[in-house]
Design a protein around this motif. Structure first.
Motif, PDB file in Angstrom:
ATOM      1  N   PRO A  82      65.936  32.207 -19.982  1.00 44.63           N
ATOM      2  CA  PRO A  82      66.926  32.435 -18.915  1.00 44.63           C
ATOM      3  C   PRO A  82      66.266  33.065 -17.706  1.00 44.63           C
ATOM      4  O   PRO A  82      65.466  33.941 -17.852  1.00 44.63           O
ATOM      5  N   CYS A  98      77.868  25.695 -31.153  1.00 48.30           N
ATOM      6  CA  CYS A  98      77.667  27.137 -30.970  1.00 48.30           C
ATOM      7  C   CYS A  98      77.864  27.896 -32.280  1.00 48.30           C
ATOM      8  O   CYS A  98      77.140  28.861 -32.551  1.00 48.30           O
ATOM      9  N   ARG A 118      75.054  30.135 -33.854  1.00 45.10           N
ATOM     10  CA  ARG A 118      75.331  31.535 -34.192  1.00 45.10           C
ATOM     11  C   ARG A 118      74.870  31.819 -35.626  1.00 45.10           C
ATOM     12  O   ARG A 118      74.187  32.805 -35.897  1.00 45.10           O
ATOM     13  N   VAL A 127      72.013  32.690 -27.878  1.00 43.38           N
ATOM     14  CA  VAL A 127      71.583  33.790 -27.021  1.00 43.38           C
ATOM     15  C   VAL A 127      72.773  34.371 -26.263  1.00 43.38           C
ATOM     16  O   VAL A 127      72.934  35.580 -26.193  1.00 43.38           O
ATOM     17  N   ASP A 128      73.575  33.512 -25.649  1.00 45.93           N
ATOM     18  CA  ASP A 128      74.774  33.926 -24.910  1.00 45.93           C
ATOM     19  C   ASP A 128      75.968  33.184 -25.475  1.00 45.93           C
ATOM     20  O   ASP A 128      75.956  31.953 -25.555  1.00 45.93           O
ATOM     21  N   GLU A 129      76.994  33.935 -25.854  1.00 46.17           N
ATOM     22  CA  GLU A 129      78.225  33.337 -26.362  1.00 46.17           C
ATOM     23  C   GLU A 129      78.827  32.410 -25.308  1.00 46.17           C
ATOM     24  O   GLU A 129      78.633  32.624 -24.101  1.00 46.17           O
ATOM     25  N   LYS A 167      81.091  30.834 -22.567  1.00 48.22           N
ATOM     26  CA  LYS A 167      81.985  31.409 -21.569  1.00 48.22           C
ATOM     27  C   LYS A 167      82.411  30.328 -20.601  1.00 48.22           C
ATOM     28  O   LYS A 167      81.680  29.361 -20.384  1.00 48.22           O
ATOM     29  N   SER A 176      83.126  29.524 -16.889  1.00 52.94           N
ATOM     30  CA  SER A 176      82.884  30.011 -15.532  1.00 52.94           C
ATOM     31  C   SER A 176      83.650  29.212 -14.487  1.00 52.94           C
ATOM     32  O   SER A 176      83.390  29.341 -13.297  1.00 52.94           O
ATOM     33  N   ALA A 198      76.949  27.881 -22.814  1.00 49.54           N
ATOM     34  CA  ALA A 198      76.315  28.871 -23.676  1.00 49.54           C
ATOM     35  C   ALA A 198      74.809  28.607 -23.681  1.00 49.54           C
ATOM     36  O   ALA A 198      74.367  27.480 -23.444  1.00 49.54           O
ATOM     37  N   PHE A 199      74.028  29.657 -23.964  1.00 52.59           N
ATOM     38  CA  PHE A 199      72.576  29.532 -24.059  1.00 52.59           C
ATOM     39  C   PHE A 199      72.131  29.667 -25.509  1.00 52.59           C
ATOM     40  O   PHE A 199      72.599  30.553 -26.234  1.00 52.59           O
ATOM     41  N   THR A 201      64.834  28.052 -23.579  1.00 46.72           N
ATOM     42  CA  THR A 201      66.294  28.120 -23.539  1.00 46.72           C
ATOM     43  C   THR A 201      66.917  26.752 -23.340  1.00 46.72           C
ATOM     44  O   THR A 201      66.490  25.979 -22.489  1.00 46.72           O
ATOM     45  N   GLU A 250      70.727  25.125 -22.614  1.00 49.26           N
ATOM     46  CA  GLU A 250      72.117  25.382 -22.263  1.00 49.26           C
ATOM     47  C   GLU A 250      72.979  24.235 -22.767  1.00 49.26           C
ATOM     48  O   GLU A 250      72.687  23.072 -22.501  1.00 49.26           O
TER      49      GLU A 250
END
Length: 139
Positions: free
Chosen positions: A70, A88, A92, A98-100, A102, A104, A112-113, A121, A123
């Motif tokens: 990132p 995801c 998990r 890495v990132d839940e 979201k 935007s 998510a990442f 990374t 996405e």
């Protein structure tokens, strides 16, 4: 026909099999070409999702310094929010989220990442309109 324009990105990987499995699972990519480089003896694999003429070229090497972390990343569009949620959940459970997810809003969408086996990374997204925007020439 000759390739022109953006055709691929090359990523150093420490274990080509693990990386192939990761991108097959989370990006629905398949091996289009595979070889041991005759000059270096290094394993190389080209992965594609068959949606456009673009490949991730995996090059097995002993020394990895993640280039795509990132905010640098590869982006994959998912067919639905639900399909992305399934991926995801898998990520998990595998410890690679890495990132839940979201939301935007427009034009970024739901994203998510994930971290690949070497720290690059990926996405996952739904609702980004990159292809449509490029096709229409919007600015």
């Amino acid at each position: 026909m000759i390739d022109i324009g953006l055709t691929h990105i090359a990523l150093p990987v420490s274990n080509i099999e693990k990386s192939i499995d990761f991108y097959a699972t989370y990006a629905q990519m398949q091996v289009a070409h595979r070889r041991i480089d005759t000059d270096t003896g290094v394993a190389v694999a080209w992965l594609t999702d068959h949606t456009r003429p673009f490949a991730i070229v995996l090059i097995e090497t002993k020394s990895i310094h993640p280039v795509l972390s990132p905010l640098a990343h590869l982006g994959i569009g998912c067919k639905s929010r639900e399909a992305m949620d399934v991926l995801c959940d898998q990520a998990r459970q595998a410890g690679v989220l890495v990132d839940e997810p979201k939301d935007s809003g427009y034009p970024v969408g739901y994203w998510a990442f994930l971290r690949d086996p070497d720290g690059h990374t990926l996405e996952l997204s739904y609702g980004q309109e990159i292809g449509l925007t490029v096709e229409q020439g919007n600015t």
